[in-house]
Enzyme design. Structure first.
Site, PDB file in Angstrom:
ATOM      1  N   ARG A  15     101.415   4.612  16.675  1.00  0.00           N
ATOM      2  CA  ARG A  15     100.540   4.644  17.863  1.00  0.00           C
ATOM      3  C   ARG A  15     100.691   3.378  18.714  1.00  0.00           C
ATOM      4  O   ARG A  15      99.721   2.831  19.238  1.00  0.00           O
ATOM      5  CB  ARG A  15      99.085   4.843  17.458  1.00  0.00           C
ATOM      6  CG  ARG A  15      98.790   6.195  16.824  1.00  0.00           C
ATOM      7  CD  ARG A  15      97.372   6.266  16.319  1.00  0.00           C
ATOM      8  NE  ARG A  15      97.172   5.381  15.183  1.00  0.00           N
ATOM      9  CZ  ARG A  15      96.001   4.916  14.787  1.00  0.00           C
ATOM     10  NH1 ARG A  15      94.895   5.248  15.437  1.00  0.00           N
ATOM     11  NH2 ARG A  15      95.907   4.118  13.736  1.00  0.00           N
ATOM     12  N   LEU A  17     101.737   2.897  21.683  1.00  0.00           N
ATOM     13  CA  LEU A  17     101.254   2.969  23.064  1.00  0.00           C
ATOM     14  C   LEU A  17      99.734   2.849  23.110  1.00  0.00           C
ATOM     15  O   LEU A  17      99.183   2.219  24.023  1.00  0.00           O
ATOM     16  CB  LEU A  17     101.701   4.284  23.712  1.00  0.00           C
ATOM     17  CG  LEU A  17     101.304   4.429  25.177  1.00  0.00           C
ATOM     18  CD1 LEU A  17     101.984   3.371  26.046  1.00  0.00           C
ATOM     19  CD2 LEU A  17     101.630   5.826  25.706  1.00  0.00           C
ATOM     20  N   GLY A 438      75.848  12.218  17.740  1.00  0.00           N
ATOM     21  CA  GLY A 438      76.096  12.092  16.299  1.00  0.00           C
ATOM     22  C   GLY A 438      76.685  10.764  15.890  1.00  0.00           C
ATOM     23  O   GLY A 438      76.075  10.008  15.146  1.00  0.00           O
ATOM     24  N   GLU A 490      77.259   8.375  11.275  1.00  0.00           N
ATOM     25  CA  GLU A 490      78.528   8.827  10.692  1.00  0.00           C
ATOM     26  C   GLU A 490      79.486   7.694  10.337  1.00  0.00           C
ATOM     27  O   GLU A 490      80.695   7.793  10.582  1.00  0.00           O
ATOM     28  CB  GLU A 490      79.207   9.827  11.645  1.00  0.00           C
ATOM     29  CG  GLU A 490      78.326  11.014  11.990  1.00  0.00           C
ATOM     30  CD  GLU A 490      78.981  11.996  12.960  1.00  0.00           C
ATOM     31  OE1 GLU A 490      80.183  11.836  13.249  1.00  0.00           O
ATOM     32  OE2 GLU A 490      78.279  12.903  13.431  1.00  0.00           O
ATOM     33  N   TRP A 567      90.928  22.648  15.369  1.00  0.00           N
ATOM     34  CA  TRP A 567      91.347  21.251  15.372  1.00  0.00           C
ATOM     35  C   TRP A 567      92.109  20.875  14.110  1.00  0.00           C
ATOM     36  O   TRP A 567      92.267  19.705  13.796  1.00  0.00           O
ATOM     37  CB  TRP A 567      90.150  20.343  15.607  1.00  0.00           C
ATOM     38  CG  TRP A 567      89.639  20.448  17.021  1.00  0.00           C
ATOM     39  CD1 TRP A 567      90.085  21.296  17.993  1.00  0.00           C
ATOM     40  CD2 TRP A 567      88.589  19.687  17.603  1.00  0.00           C
ATOM     41  NE1 TRP A 567      89.370  21.114  19.144  1.00  0.00           N
ATOM     42  CE2 TRP A 567      88.448  20.130  18.941  1.00  0.00           C
ATOM     43  CE3 TRP A 567      87.745  18.686  17.135  1.00  0.00           C
ATOM     44  CZ2 TRP A 567      87.497  19.595  19.810  1.00  0.00           C
ATOM     45  CZ3 TRP A 567      86.804  18.149  17.998  1.00  0.00           C
ATOM     46  CH2 TRP A 567      86.682  18.588  19.323  1.00  0.00           C
ATOM     47  N   GLU A 611      87.717  26.445  23.612  1.00  0.00           N
ATOM     48  CA  GLU A 611      89.151  26.133  23.501  1.00  0.00           C
ATOM     49  C   GLU A 611      89.933  27.271  22.857  1.00  0.00           C
ATOM     50  O   GLU A 611      91.073  27.537  23.218  1.00  0.00           O
ATOM     51  CB  GLU A 611      89.317  24.854  22.698  1.00  0.00           C
ATOM     52  CG  GLU A 611      90.737  24.425  22.438  1.00  0.00           C
ATOM     53  CD  GLU A 611      90.761  23.242  21.485  1.00  0.00           C
ATOM     54  OE1 GLU A 611      91.505  23.304  20.495  1.00  0.00           O
ATOM     55  OE2 GLU A 611      90.026  22.274  21.725  1.00  0.00           O
ATOM     56  N   HIS A 647      76.824  21.486  19.697  1.00  0.00           N
ATOM     57  CA  HIS A 647      77.336  20.642  20.787  1.00  0.00           C
ATOM     58  C   HIS A 647      78.708  21.136  21.216  1.00  0.00           C
ATOM     59  O   HIS A 647      79.542  21.499  20.387  1.00  0.00           O
ATOM     60  CB  HIS A 647      77.449  19.180  20.322  1.00  0.00           C
ATOM     61  CG  HIS A 647      78.171  18.307  21.306  1.00  0.00           C
ATOM     62  ND1 HIS A 647      77.653  18.032  22.552  1.00  0.00           N
ATOM     63  CD2 HIS A 647      79.372  17.682  21.243  1.00  0.00           C
ATOM     64  CE1 HIS A 647      78.501  17.255  23.203  1.00  0.00           C
ATOM     65  NE2 HIS A 647      79.551  17.037  22.447  1.00  0.00           N
ATOM     66  N   GLU A 671      78.804  18.721  27.698  1.00  0.00           N
ATOM     67  CA  GLU A 671      79.265  17.754  28.694  1.00  0.00           C
ATOM     68  C   GLU A 671      78.808  18.179  30.074  1.00  0.00           C
ATOM     69  O   GLU A 671      78.915  19.344  30.447  1.00  0.00           O
ATOM     70  CB  GLU A 671      80.794  17.664  28.654  1.00  0.00           C
ATOM     71  CG  GLU A 671      81.387  16.675  29.639  1.00  0.00           C
ATOM     72  CD  GLU A 671      81.543  17.210  31.035  1.00  0.00           C
ATOM     73  OE1 GLU A 671      81.427  16.406  31.980  1.00  0.00           O
ATOM     74  OE2 GLU A 671      81.766  18.418  31.196  1.00  0.00           O
ATOM     75  N   HIS A 700      83.433   8.890  27.661  1.00  0.00           N
ATOM     76  CA  HIS A 700      84.873   8.691  27.692  1.00  0.00           C
ATOM     77  C   HIS A 700      85.291   7.669  28.747  1.00  0.00           C
ATOM     78  O   HIS A 700      86.481   7.445  28.955  1.00  0.00           O
ATOM     79  CB  HIS A 700      85.584  10.028  27.929  1.00  0.00           C
ATOM     80  CG  HIS A 700      85.358  11.012  26.825  1.00  0.00           C
ATOM     81  ND1 HIS A 700      84.298  11.880  26.812  1.00  0.00           N
ATOM     82  CD2 HIS A 700      86.037  11.234  25.671  1.00  0.00           C
ATOM     83  CE1 HIS A 700      84.347  12.613  25.710  1.00  0.00           C
ATOM     84  NE2 HIS A 700      85.386  12.235  24.998  1.00  0.00           N
TER      85      HIS A 700
END
Length: 782
Positions: A15, A17, A438, A490, A567, A611, A647, A671, A700
């Site tokens: 990772r 970048l 959460g 969490e 996911w 999705e 959510h 959102e 975000h």
């Protein structure tokens, strides 16, 4: 036979970048340092493809943040708040479009985020208005073309197509003729194409994945106009029009008629393309880029089946090029030789490097005959057989339990109003209750502690003690800020899917399986290879402990079955709906245990429900039927006094609004900050009767919203939903933000809620607000 790749993972080894971007944003590395890392990622990708003998090596598939943002910048589709007049923007403005920031001393909101078709990749949503002026800027595409050429590598620049760019954009006001903008937009594209030819490009790939969705006659007519103009322009490279994520349906004939030199089709998620292509008589004298190596999943290719398919395609085009189905952006970089994947499962998998090898083998098998790769074919057949017959893949007890539910349609025994009355009395929450989604920030200390525990440098007792200390801190912070419904934060979870997958049967968790979600945000999807069951309680101890530290209600936090499914890299050998039911029953058991432990509010997150919606309209009703049923398999076990939340983030609520009532939840959070509360109007006109928490600040973005800005959004939400239904919360979890951003933002959120609560109590806001769906139209998008 030649080979092609749509694109490569762009996050870099380890990772690299991500770390460079975040260091650049923090001001600890220079722009030159960032550029050096970006160049090293591109160089590695190009050289990997050359080593695999890929002929059509892409350039311009790399992005510092998002390829849709790059396309908007390439044509000058830059809102005035970032660059007046749509002029060329610098890096500061580029990142402000993605993350928000300050331009000319003024705070500017970023572009909206949404999912890239039915993937878990998020793209930025360009904003277009009737007066849009498109100014071409081919700097990036030309720069990467020249950069690769300097390494001795000839590349095919990849561009997002104009039709898809327009259809994935949002109008900034009512009445924008989006298709009417294509004519001036094509002018910009034609100039870019000319510049690319001048720069040495012989081919260019233009991606139009929007064609795998239903397109009306007006949109298809626009497609013909766009590509007729491209075809009439002689000063350009050859064009390969590429589609992916599904089949073309009725548009196959239209695409075959376009004046382009090649067409790319996805034969992995668009299996119907073969029949459609045969019915159309092929693509004539065009080249066919055949997407037979899956860019969306990690299972090893069935090489004999792919060779058979390629044989069928050979007579349907002038030339067949063996290709990935889409960009390899969606699979991990490197190979599946991961220490956390055991020896049995490892051969079943193919990450980006193995997929390049599959392209090479398939091309050899067609060009030189199957005998040239006989050993590889035998090994491939053996791997597929071992996977099919492995006892780890099938569990009779789990399948019998799923079958025992048959076609039962589970629902909670009480209606939504009945539950609401009981919960109001039990929970005694104020109007406009405040909460979070959460997760709380995962500090470097917390991440180091988890990493040390995983490798055995910290024992279980000490690690658990550190987690309890963190829960104590998070609970105390929430009480000090004044939130009404708390979470435990969490701290034990590095990811909302991986955490549960690690405690369920049927999963492996690759340590190095990172893929990009958006910007610098990366996730590691678990690999779901077999039947799923719960080994034991997964969250109960942490929720019980957090509840013991406060008199306020603490939410139990679960991930829903559809999100677990979507996911993960999901198995391809079992019906998805049955796998979803297995996941649902595991989560149902967890909900029952949380309830028994005294947890009165349980949130079952399902951000991936939208999705997973099929791209084709005819396929959606059946998907929504089984997906909502799987969700209810979890929540139907909740008692009347247990308040069930769910959510959804960046979920385009309007596409699933008609089935929200079928979820049978008490509170839905979603959102809404970047979209300026547009979803509130959508929800108001729906039949869903429960509470609603539109996210009122964008987690975000690093920006801390002002109290007045939050109050403005809340007033819009109040007008649409009314004080009895409205909850106040951020739009997503806080894990990726820093405490220096989170604490003032939550403080502002609670202050704004209290101010509005006082207005409701004083009668300044009507208690009947939101009662009449005709009162409020959905605000336009940003």
């Amino acid at each position: 036979m030649r080979t092609a790749v749509h694109g490569m993972p762009r996050i870099g080894r380890d990772r690299s970048l991500k770390w460079a971007l975040e260091s650049f944003w923090a001001g600890t590395v220079s722009a030159a340092d960032l550029d050096e890392v970006a160049a090293s990622v591109r160089r590695h990708n190009w050289q990997s493809m050359v080593a695999a003998n890929v002929e059509f090596v892409p350039s311009n598939d790399f992005s510092l943040y998002d390829h849709v943002l790059d396309a908007a910048v390439m044509v000058g589709a830059v809102p005035a708040r970032f660059a007046a007049g749509g002029r060329t923007i610098d890096r500061e403005r580029y990142f402000a479009m993605a993350r928000g920031g300050h331009i000319g001393g003024k705070s500017v909101a970023p572009l909206d985020l949404t999912k890239w078709f039915d993937t878990n990749y998020h793209h930025l949503v360009p904003e277009l208005d009737s007066a849009a002026v498109f100014t071409p800027d081919a700097t990036k595409a030309l720069g990467e073309l020249a950069e690769a050429s300097g390494l001795g590598i000839h590349t095919t620049p990849a561009l997002l197509g104009p039709l898809t760019l327009v259809l994935r954009s949002t109008p900034v006001h009512l009445g924008v003729d989006m298709l009417g903008l294509l004519d001036p937009l094509v002018d910009a594209y034609i100039e870019v194409l000319s510049l690319l030819k001048e720069g040495g490009a012989t081919w260019v790939r233009i991606d139009e994945p929007a064609l795998v969705e239903e397109r009306d006659t007006e949109e298809l007519a626009a497609l013909h106009r766009v590509y007729r103009r491209f075809g009439d322009h002689s000063d350009r490279p050859k064009i390969a029009l590429s589609t992916y994520f599904g089949h073309l349906g009725a548009a196959m004939e239209d695409v075959g008629e376009l004046p382009v030199e090649a067409v790319g089709l996805d034969f992995c998620r668009g299996g119907e393309n073969l029949h459609l292509l045969q019915t159309a008589g092929g693509v004539g004298d065009k080249v066919l880029f055949a997407g037979v190596v899956d860019g969306r999943n990690v299972w090893a290719n069935d090489l004999p089946a792919s060779l058979d398919l390629l044989d069928e395609l050979t007579g349907l085009a002038r030339e067949v090029v063996v290709s990935t189905s889409c960009s390899l952006l969606h699979v991990p970089l490197g190979s599946a030789t991961d220490d956390n994947v055991d020896d049995e499962v490892r051969p079943w998998l193919a990450f980006a490097d193995e997929k390049l090898g599959e392209l090479t083998l398939l091309a050899r098998g067609i060009a030189d005959g199957r005998g040239a790769i006989a050993d590889e074919l035998d090994a491939n057949r053996a791997v597929i057989a071992i996977r099919r017959n492995s006892p780890r893949v099938t569990n009779k007890v789990i399948r019998q339990r799923v079958a025992s539910f048959g076609e039962v349609d589970p629902h909670r025994s009480q209606t939504s109003p009945e539950r609401a009355a009981t919960q109001r009395a039990t929970l005694a929450l104020p109007p406009l209750p405040t909460t979070t989604i959460g997760s709380f920030p995962q500090t470097p200390e917390l991440r180091r502690s988890r990493a040390s525990w995983r490798v055995g440098r910290v024992n279980d007792a000490d690690y658990d003690a550190s987690l309890r200390t963190e829960i104590d801190r998070v609970v105390a912070i929430q009480e000090e800020i004044g939130l009404d419904v708390l979470v435990h934060g969490e701290p034990e979870r590095d990811d909302m899917v991986r955490y549960f997958a690690d405690q369920l049967t049927g999963f492996v968790i690759p340590d190095g399986g990172w893929v990009q979600s958006y910007g610098s945000r990366c996730v590691r999807p678990p690999v779901l290879f077999g039947d799923v069951g719960r080994r034991g309680p997964m969250t109960v101890d942490w929720a019980r402990y957090a509840q013991s530290r406060t008199s306020k209600p603490v939410k139990g936090m679960l991930t829903g079955p559809i999100t677990m499914l979507r996911w993960s890299f999901v198995r391809d050998d079992h019906p998805e709906r049955e796998t979803a039911d297995q996941l649902a029953l595991a989560m149902r058991d967890e909900l029952v245990d949380l309830q028994a432990a005294g947890i009165a509010i349980i949130q079952v997150d399902e951000p991936a429900l939208r999705e997973g919606l099929p791209l084709r309209l005819d396929d959606r009703p059946e998907y929504l039927r089984w997906a909502t049923r799987s969700f209810r398999l979890v929540t139907s076990a909740a008692a009347v006094g247990t308040q069930v939340h769910t959510h959804m983030c960046y979920a385009e609520l309007g596409d699933i609004v008609d089935v929200l009532e079928e979820l049978d939840v008490d509170v839905l959070s979603f959102e809404a900050a970047r979209s300026d509360m547009a979803a509130v109007g959508v929800l108001q006109r729906a039949s869903y009767p429960g509470g609603a928490g539109p996210g009122i600040y964008d987690v975000h973005s690093p920006r801390v919203p002002a109290i007045t800005a939050i109050e403005g959004l809340l007033r819009r939400a109040l007008d649409g939903l009314g004080p009895d239904r409205l909850w106040v919360n951020p739009d997503c979890g806080l894990k990726t933000r820093r405490y220096g951003q989170v604490l003032p933002a939550l403080d502002h959120m609670v202050t704004a809620a209290r101010n509005l609560r006082a207005e409701v109590a004083s009668g300044e806001v009507s208690p009947d607000a939101g009662a009449d769906p005709a009162r409020t139209e959905a605000p336009p998008g940003p």
